[in-house]
Scaffold this active site. Structure first.
Site, PDB file in Angstrom:
ATOM      1  N   GLY A 181       9.024  71.978  40.688  1.00  8.36           N
ATOM      2  CA  GLY A 181       7.505  71.884  41.500  1.00  8.36           C
ATOM      3  C   GLY A 181       6.105  73.124  40.854  1.00  8.36           C
ATOM      4  N   ASN A 182       5.267  72.658  41.338  1.00  7.22           N
ATOM      5  CA  ASN A 182       4.271  73.615  40.386  1.00  7.22           C
ATOM      6  C   ASN A 182       3.288  74.770  41.810  1.00  7.22           C
ATOM      7  OD1 ASN A 182       2.182  71.761  41.861  1.00  7.22           O
ATOM      8  ND2 ASN A 182       3.506  70.239  40.451  1.00  7.22           N
ATOM      9  N   HIS A 183       2.361  74.420  41.578  1.00  5.19           N
ATOM     10  CA  HIS A 183       1.307  76.103  42.048  1.00  5.19           C
ATOM     11  C   HIS A 183       0.708  74.889  42.475  1.00  5.19           C
ATOM     12  CE1 HIS A 183       3.509  79.150  40.904  1.00  5.19           C
ATOM     13  NE2 HIS A 183       3.215  79.263  39.595  1.00  5.19           N
TER      14      HIS A 183
ATOM     15  N   ALA B  26      -0.870  66.488  41.896  1.00  2.53           N
ATOM     16  CA  ALA B  26       0.035  67.458  40.670  1.00  2.53           C
ATOM     17  C   ALA B  26       1.233  66.621  40.686  1.00  2.53           C
ATOM     18  CB  ALA B  26      -0.221  68.692  41.120  1.00  2.53           C
TER      19      ALA B  26
END
Ligand code: C5P
Length: 401
Positions: free
Chosen positions: A210-212, A277
């Site tokens: 995943g990402n932030h 994102a």
């Protein structure tokens, strides 16, 4: 009746002599067709009685966390979702300070902290208190976070001193709200599709790539556009945040799900904003059982490319549709943002540079520059994400004529 008709207004009253003006304000708002829910602090009740206010608003006045009569919980969360706007009038130095620093020790403050709608603050206090750096700093902080400050007037104060600190008159507060709501119907009849949040690509049942991204910017855009009259379909990846009730939300987890959900509604859209994102890669294999550490000394993950949602849909954009993308670049980024705008078929692109402190993932604030195909460039200051959403919304609607 005007733009305040059927609007849900939460009126917060704190303990100042100017609380008497809240009665007139309630009357004016009700006369304009608004529904007014009053939330008053314990000190506020020393200045004006709930009986007067409930008679004028035709609703029980909320002051305690629990109703004294039957013990039911007064849900500040529900009030936060119900409201189209919150007005805190009068706002004392103490209430302003608590709002700025998250002190949630009464119902007005918990309601403020749960508020999803725009908040208007009408200070009322003595001139020296108003001029004190604590007060000015707190008001600056509130403004920076996207709250609207309704400046007090200069004149005779309750102390008989002359100076700045007189709460704006009820007619003036109503005028501010009317202006706010009338400038905000510029998206009426428009359909907008927004992608937001991260995507999670499963490795096994417990792990993912995943990402932030928190989804904060895309959700702020969705909230702003519905407030301005748009129909918004928000395709939202895993995010802990909750958009306002008027947003049509489709929750998804992976990039492929996000593409499918966006494809399903994109033909209906006048405007699409790609704020998600999206994870660029996903594991080729999603293990059905949790991968056991004991079985592996090293773990090779084979990754495959995820679909580029914006580019896929941008390639078949109709000429009457307006697509906006985001670019988050860790270095200068202007050329890269312009390249992405061309490559993905965007009409405009919002660049936020990771180099600006306070901008980007996880921050409450953002600093953006918007470019469009016609060559215009608008650079904005560091602002709350709500304020950035207002700027982006105004940029887009201006380009649509
Ligand atoms: O290429 P990059 O990820 O920097 O492009 C950013 C823009 O493209 C954003 O608007 C983002 O939402 C969109 N995007 C997408 N699907 C992807 C990757 C990016 O829609 N797989």
């Amino acid at each position: 009746m005007g733009v305040l008709r059927d609007k849900h207004i939460v009126l917060g009253i704190s303990g100042s002599i100017a609380a008497y003006k809240a009665a007139v304000l309630t009357r004016l708002l009700v006369r304009q067709g608004a529904e007014v829910q009053i939330v008053i602090t314990p000190a506020g009740k020393e200045f004006i009685t709930p009986i007067t206010l409930s008679a004028l608003s035709s609703r029980p006045v909320i002051s305690e966390f629990f109703s004294g009569q039957d013990g039911t919980w007064n849900s500040h969360v529900d009030i936060g979702l119900w409201a189209d706007a919150m007005v805190i009038a009068p706002a004392t130095a103490s209430t302003i300070g608590k709002m700025a620093h998250g002190v949630a020790d009464n119902m007005l403050l918990t309601t403020y902290l749960s508020m999803k709608a725009p908040v208007f603050v009408a200070p009322a206090m003595d001139l020296d208190m108003f001029a004190h750096p604590s007060t000015t700093d707190n008001l600056d902080l509130l403004a920076q976070r996207g709250n609207f400050i309704i400046e007090p007037q200069s004149g005779e104060l309750a102390s008989h001193l002359i100076g700045k600190g007189r709460m704006e008159e009820p007619e003036g507060i109503v005028a501010v709200l009317e202006e706010f709501f009338s400038s905000t119907l510029d998206y009426e009849g428009k359909r907008v599709v927004i992608t937001a949040g991260p995507t999670h690509e499963a490795i096994d049942p417990v792990r993912f790539i995943g990402n932030h991204s928190t989804g904060r910017m895309g959700i702020a855009l969705a909230d702003e556009l519905v407030r301005r009259g748009a129909h918004v379909d928000l395709i939202l990846g895993p995010s802990a945040l909750k958009p306002s009730d008027a947003v049509h939300v489709e929750r998804v987890t992976t990039a492929e799900e996000m593409l499918r959900a966006t494809e399903a509604v994109i033909d209906t859209a006048d405007i699409a904003i790609f704020a998600a994102a999206v994870a660029d890669y996903r594991p080729r294999i999603k293990h059905t059982e949790k991968i056991k550490r004991e079985h592996e000394t090293e773990l090779d993950l084979e990754l495959v490319r995820n679909p580029d949602i914006a580019a896929t849909l941008g390639a078949r954009k109709r000429p009457d549709q307006f697509f906006v993308g985001f670019a988050l670049e860790s270095n200068a980024g202007v050329d890269e943002a312009k390249r992405k705008m061309q490559a993905k078929g965007f009409n405009a692109i919002v660049l936020n540079s990771l180099q600006d402190s306070g901008a980007g993932f996880g921050h409450e604030t953002n600093k953006v520059t918007i470019f469009d195909q016609e060559g215009s460039i608008e650079a904005y200051e560091l602002k709350s994400k709500d304020a950035v959403a207002r700027d982006i919304a105004s940029f887009i609607i201006k380009r649509l004529g």
